[in-house]
Design an enzyme around this catalytic site. Structure first.
Site, PDB file in Angstrom:
ATOM      1  N   PRO A  93       0.814  -1.225   0.000  1.00 32.45           N
ATOM      2  CA  PRO A  93       0.000   0.000   0.000  1.00 32.45           C
ATOM      3  C   PRO A  93       0.846   1.273   0.000  1.00 32.45           C
ATOM      4  O   PRO A  93       0.329   2.351  -0.261  1.00 32.45           O
ATOM      5  CB  PRO A  93      -0.834  -0.111   1.282  1.00 32.45           C
ATOM      6  CG  PRO A  93      -0.199  -1.165   2.094  1.00 32.45           C
ATOM      7  CD  PRO A  93       0.608  -2.037   1.189  1.00 32.45           C
ATOM      8  N   GLU A 120       1.363  -7.652   8.740  1.00 33.21           N
ATOM      9  CA  GLU A 120       1.534  -6.202   8.893  1.00 33.21           C
ATOM     10  C   GLU A 120       2.638  -5.647   7.990  1.00 33.21           C
ATOM     11  O   GLU A 120       3.053  -4.512   8.145  1.00 33.21           O
ATOM     12  CB  GLU A 120       1.832  -5.850  10.351  1.00 33.21           C
ATOM     13  CG  GLU A 120       0.659  -6.091  11.301  1.00 33.21           C
ATOM     14  CD  GLU A 120      -0.612  -5.370  10.869  1.00 33.21           C
ATOM     15  OE1 GLU A 120      -0.555  -4.162  10.574  1.00 33.21           O
ATOM     16  OE2 GLU A 120      -1.663  -6.034  10.812  1.00 33.21           O
ATOM     17  N   ARG A 158      -3.041  -7.694 -20.963  1.00 30.69           N
ATOM     18  CA  ARG A 158      -3.823  -7.105 -22.067  1.00 30.69           C
ATOM     19  C   ARG A 158      -2.923  -6.455 -23.109  1.00 30.69           C
ATOM     20  O   ARG A 158      -3.307  -6.275 -24.242  1.00 30.69           O
ATOM     21  CB  ARG A 158      -4.771  -6.007 -21.545  1.00 30.69           C
ATOM     22  CG  ARG A 158      -5.862  -6.485 -20.642  1.00 30.69           C
ATOM     23  CD  ARG A 158      -6.678  -5.297 -20.149  1.00 30.69           C
ATOM     24  NE  ARG A 158      -7.333  -4.568 -21.235  1.00 30.69           N
ATOM     25  CZ  ARG A 158      -8.384  -4.996 -21.897  1.00 30.69           C
ATOM     26  NH1 ARG A 158      -8.919  -6.157 -21.586  1.00 30.69           N
ATOM     27  NH2 ARG A 158      -8.910  -4.280 -22.868  1.00 30.69           N
ATOM     28  N   ASP A 173      -8.753   1.152 -25.015  1.00 35.34           N
ATOM     29  CA  ASP A 173      -9.095   1.157 -23.602  1.00 35.34           C
ATOM     30  C   ASP A 173      -9.010   2.567 -23.034  1.00 35.34           C
ATOM     31  O   ASP A 173      -8.166   3.352 -23.447  1.00 35.34           O
ATOM     32  CB  ASP A 173      -8.088   0.315 -22.793  1.00 35.34           C
ATOM     33  CG  ASP A 173      -8.314  -1.179 -22.936  1.00 35.34           C
ATOM     34  OD1 ASP A 173      -9.318  -1.569 -23.545  1.00 35.34           O
ATOM     35  OD2 ASP A 173      -7.466  -1.936 -22.433  1.00 35.34           O
TER      36      ASP A 173
HETATM   37  N1  ADE Z   1      -1.271  -4.847   0.012  1.00 32.90           N
HETATM   38  C1  ADE Z   1      -2.138  -4.362   0.924  1.00 32.90           C
HETATM   39  N2  ADE Z   1      -2.801  -3.315   0.452  1.00 32.90           N
HETATM   40  C2  ADE Z   1      -2.358  -3.099  -0.819  1.00 32.90           C
HETATM   41  C3  ADE Z   1      -2.645  -2.153  -1.833  1.00 32.90           C
HETATM   42  N3  ADE Z   1      -3.550  -1.190  -1.645  1.00 32.90           N
HETATM   43  N4  ADE Z   1      -1.995  -2.247  -3.001  1.00 32.90           N
HETATM   44  C4  ADE Z   1      -1.067  -3.203  -3.185  1.00 32.90           C
HETATM   45  N5  ADE Z   1      -0.746  -4.118  -2.271  1.00 32.90           N
HETATM   46  C5  ADE Z   1      -1.383  -4.086  -1.091  1.00 32.90           C
END
Ligand code: ADE
Length: 247
Positions: A93, A120, A158, A173
């Protein structure tokens, strides 16, 4: 193109690998996918790969040794056959947010190693040592990288020549580079199929006209209007849009 997926849960990919475009690409020899279970590199007799964070706090951390050793082993795999170590993508993330430009960049690589996290997160030394290309699929937290990895792979395949039945279809696209004349990304124009009328909603006359020039023009206008309505943020440079398209 070759994908190596490194995960604690290889079974999550079973359904996806056996279906759809990915399967078609694999069967046609355009794509190959290898799954690697990070637990195989565990140093623990119970195949544990996580531990509590130093300094305290909730959750468990993926340990540095099994992850780094797994990546290094996979990088070295198949090198005798001339395969390169590959570009290491880590789903996280905190990575750069995926967009079509990044997808295009990834699709140009001959081999991608796709590392999925859980719990985590990773021990920070994984980043220091491997220096992966961290990619996020959006500002929200998933339970692990597997779903995000599938999103990345799905978007990348793709763009591999021959994977889509109709070579042209990925060019139209939304967000594709060739969907705009100046690199500006527009959403796709609306599409219709039979029947010509449903509950009073009719297919726009121009699409049935047979006039290809008018159809192309209508589609360009609709792309612009759709983008303005839904994603005005994408219209950072609208110089290439003619005056009538804007009106
Ligand atoms: N792992 C946990 N959340 C994620 C996200 N938003 N994007 C990529 N990998 C992740």
């Amino acid at each position: 193109m070759r994908f190596d997926i490194l995960t604690l849960f290889p079974a999550i990919f079973d359904g996806y690998l056996g279906q759809s475009l990915l399967k078609k690409g694999i069967d046609a020899g355009l794509i190959s996918v290898q799954l690697h279970d990070i637990r195989r590199w565990s140093r623990d007799k119970h195949h544990k790969v996580d531990d509590r964070p130093f300094g305290g706090g909730p959750g468990m951390i993926l340990q540095v040794e099994p992850v780094v050793e797994c990546v290094e082993a996979v990088q070295q795999l198949a090198q005798p056959q001339g395969l390169q170590p590959g570009h290491l993508v880590m789903l996280s993330p905190r990575g750069r947010t995926l967009n079509q430009k990044i997808v295009e960049e990834l699709a140009a690589k001959p081999r991608l190693l796709v590392l999925c996290g859980r719990y985590e997160g990773f021990d920070e030394r994984v980043f220091d040592i491997l220096q992966p290309d961290e990619i996020s699929i959006g500002d929200y937290v998933l339970n692990g990288g597997e779903v995000a990895a599938m999103a990345v792979i799905d978007a990348v395949i793709r763009l591999i020549p021959g994977v889509l039945g109709d070579e042209e279809s990925s060019q139209h696209d939304s967000f594709s580079r060739s969907n705009s004349s100046s690199g500006n990304r527009l959403l796709e124009f609306p599409q219709y199929s039979r029947p010509r009328e449903f509950r009073g909603h009719e297919v726009p006359e121009v699409l049935i006209s047979g006039n290809h020039e008018q159809i192309a023009r209508w589609r360009r206008e609709q792309s612009y209007l759709s983008t303005r309505k839904r994603r005005a943020d994408l219209l950072d440079d609208s110089k290439h849009i003619s005056k009538d398209e804007k009106d």
